[in-house]
Write a protein that holds these residues in place. Structure first.
Motif, PDB file in Angstrom:
ATOM      1  N   ALA B  24       0.828  -1.209   0.000  1.00  0.00           N
ATOM      2  CA  ALA B  24       0.000   0.000   0.000  1.00  0.00           C
ATOM      3  C   ALA B  24       0.866   1.264   0.000  1.00  0.00           C
ATOM      4  O   ALA B  24       0.513   2.274  -0.616  1.00  0.00           O
ATOM      5  N   GLU B  25       2.007   1.200   0.684  1.00  0.00           N
ATOM      6  CA  GLU B  25       2.887   2.367   0.784  1.00  0.00           C
ATOM      7  C   GLU B  25       3.403   2.820  -0.582  1.00  0.00           C
ATOM      8  O   GLU B  25       3.799   3.977  -0.748  1.00  0.00           O
ATOM      9  N   VAL B  27       1.701   2.907  -3.409  1.00  0.00           N
ATOM     10  CA  VAL B  27       0.661   3.497  -4.258  1.00  0.00           C
ATOM     11  C   VAL B  27       0.925   4.998  -4.437  1.00  0.00           C
ATOM     12  O   VAL B  27       0.852   5.534  -5.541  1.00  0.00           O
ATOM     13  N   GLY B  28       1.261   5.670  -3.336  1.00  0.00           N
ATOM     14  CA  GLY B  28       1.550   7.103  -3.389  1.00  0.00           C
ATOM     15  C   GLY B  28       2.784   7.414  -4.220  1.00  0.00           C
ATOM     16  O   GLY B  28       2.821   8.406  -4.948  1.00  0.00           O
ATOM     17  N   ARG B  31       1.744   7.197  -7.991  1.00  0.00           N
ATOM     18  CA  ARG B  31       0.918   8.281  -8.537  1.00  0.00           C
ATOM     19  C   ARG B  31       1.695   9.594  -8.626  1.00  0.00           C
ATOM     20  O   ARG B  31       1.524  10.359  -9.571  1.00  0.00           O
ATOM     21  N   GLU B  49      -4.241  16.245 -11.374  1.00  0.00           N
ATOM     22  CA  GLU B  49      -4.928  15.628 -10.233  1.00  0.00           C
ATOM     23  C   GLU B  49      -5.743  14.414 -10.679  1.00  0.00           C
ATOM     24  O   GLU B  49      -5.761  13.384 -10.004  1.00  0.00           O
ATOM     25  N   ASP B  50      -6.431  14.549 -11.816  1.00  0.00           N
ATOM     26  CA  ASP B  50      -7.208  13.425 -12.364  1.00  0.00           C
ATOM     27  C   ASP B  50      -6.298  12.215 -12.611  1.00  0.00           C
ATOM     28  O   ASP B  50      -6.661  11.077 -12.300  1.00  0.00           O
ATOM     29  N   LYS B  52      -3.414  11.560 -11.200  1.00  0.00           N
ATOM     30  CA  LYS B  52      -2.984  11.020  -9.904  1.00  0.00           C
ATOM     31  C   LYS B  52      -4.030  10.068  -9.341  1.00  0.00           C
ATOM     32  O   LYS B  52      -3.703   8.975  -8.855  1.00  0.00           O
ATOM     33  N   ILE B  53      -5.286  10.480  -9.390  1.00  0.00           N
ATOM     34  CA  ILE B  53      -6.354   9.638  -8.836  1.00  0.00           C
ATOM     35  C   ILE B  53      -6.468   8.345  -9.640  1.00  0.00           C
ATOM     36  O   ILE B  53      -6.535   7.254  -9.069  1.00  0.00           O
ATOM     37  N   SER B  56      -3.669   6.039  -8.888  1.00  0.00           N
ATOM     38  CA  SER B  56      -3.863   5.542  -7.533  1.00  0.00           C
ATOM     39  C   SER B  56      -4.888   4.408  -7.505  1.00  0.00           C
ATOM     40  O   SER B  56      -4.684   3.381  -6.844  1.00  0.00           O
ATOM     41  N   GLU B  57      -5.991   4.586  -8.238  1.00  0.00           N
ATOM     42  CA  GLU B  57      -7.042   3.554  -8.279  1.00  0.00           C
ATOM     43  C   GLU B  57      -6.516   2.263  -8.906  1.00  0.00           C
ATOM     44  O   GLU B  57      -6.758   1.173  -8.388  1.00  0.00           O
ATOM     45  N   THR B  60      -3.913   0.647  -6.627  1.00  0.00           N
ATOM     46  CA  THR B  60      -4.608   0.113  -5.446  1.00  0.00           C
ATOM     47  C   THR B  60      -5.295  -1.202  -5.788  1.00  0.00           C
ATOM     48  O   THR B  60      -5.235  -2.174  -5.023  1.00  0.00           O
ATOM     49  N   GLY B 117     -13.337   2.325  -8.001  1.00  0.00           N
ATOM     50  CA  GLY B 117     -12.016   2.574  -8.591  1.00  0.00           C
ATOM     51  C   GLY B 117     -12.035   2.643 -10.112  1.00  0.00           C
ATOM     52  O   GLY B 117     -11.600   3.623 -10.699  1.00  0.00           O
ATOM     53  N   PHE B 120     -14.059   5.535 -11.484  1.00  0.00           N
ATOM     54  CA  PHE B 120     -13.318   6.799 -11.365  1.00  0.00           C
ATOM     55  C   PHE B 120     -12.320   6.925 -12.519  1.00  0.00           C
ATOM     56  O   PHE B 120     -12.201   7.977 -13.138  1.00  0.00           O
TER      57      PHE B 120
END
Lengths: 116, 156
Positions: B24-25, B27-28, B31, B49-50, B52-53, B56-57, B60, B117, B120
């Motif tokens: 999990a660490e 994921v950041g 992105r 930003e889009d 990045k999300i 991330s999805e 994840t 996810g 998005f």
């Protein structure tokens, strides 16, 4: 993610900063739930997301989970300081229809709900 | 599911490949790296930003669904052409039995999750493609073009 929790009577104020994602959501959930279980009198959860730089569906799920917990005790959730991106995801997911969205911490704390 | 970049043409201007354990660490890390890479095109801050999300999805999903608690590697490849960002997120995890159903909003195999996810990614990126083989792994390919061209933004 940093999380500061303050309880005032029946209100729990959670100030969150940093990223709310799959890595930080478990700690967010556990720390808030621990307070909720310790203090069954809490009926309003105010979550300040002003300093949250990033949120995704894992972060939203952790907000939805706290909403469900508050709903079980007939309480309410207020979200404060949603940044435009977070607000958009909140709307896309339907979470904004469930929780209260407040402009400021003080308005979320001051809002008086009618007594049953 | 790896080695999918063969279909790419010489139009590629730049490329970034990340490979990391399914944690999990990370994921950041993924992105932020892809967002910094994407900034080479004229994306607006909202579009970054889009991206990045969306990344991330996808990452994840690889960590949470692809591998569950098993160790494994996630591979992220980002490519830039003159006007488009393409990102591929691949895992060699358990795969998805029903790719169509997985794309329905609020379909999640985990009650602690939203199941949003993929939807998005669909709403934040221009295109998304999902390929999966049960027992072999999953590949998510997504792409986005800057909406505002350099000239429209008043840049030289």
């Amino acid at each position: 993610m940093r999380l500061e929790l303050r309880r005032q009577g029946t209100i729990l104020l959670a100030r969150c900063a940093g990223d709310l994602d799959v890595a930080s959501a478990p700690a967010f959930r556990e720390r808030i739930d621990r307070q909720l279980h310790r203090y069954p009198q809490i009926i309003r959860l105010v979550i300040n997301l002003e300093k949250v730089d990033f949120i995704d569906s894992s972060g939203l799920a952790s907000l939805l989970g706290r909403y469900k917990e508050m709903q079980r005790r007939r309480g309410q959730v207020f979200l404060v300081g949603l940044r435009p991106q977070a607000y958009r995801l909140c709307q896309l997911s339907g979470l904004c229809k469930l929780v209260h969205v407040a402009d400021s911490e003080s308005s979320a704390l001051a809002r008086v709900e009618p007594r049953p | 599911m790896f080695g999918e970049e063969n279909h790419l043409t010489s139009a590629i201007k730049n490329q970034l490949v990340l490979e990391f354990p399914s944690m999990a660490e990370n994921v950041g890390v993924a992105r932020v790296a892809v967002a910094a890479f994407a900034a080479q095109l004229d994306f607006s801050l909202d579009e970054i930003e889009d991206i990045k999300i969306a990344v991330s999805e996808a990452v994840t999903n690889a960590v949470v669904h692809g591998y569950r608690d098993r160790p494994g590697l996630v591979r992220v490849a980002a490519m830039l052409t003159s006007d488009e960002l393409v990102v591929e997120v691949a895992d060699r995890g358990k795969g998805i039995a029903d790719v169509k159903k997985a794309q329905e909003p609020t379909f999640s195999t985990d009650p602690e999750r939203l199941g949003l996810g993929l939807s998005f990614i669909n709403s934040l990126m221009d295109k998304m493609e999902l390929r999966s083989t049960p027992g072999q792994g999953t590949l998510v390919r997504m792409s986005k073009k800057p909406q505002q061209t350099a000239s429209a933004a008043g840049k030289v």
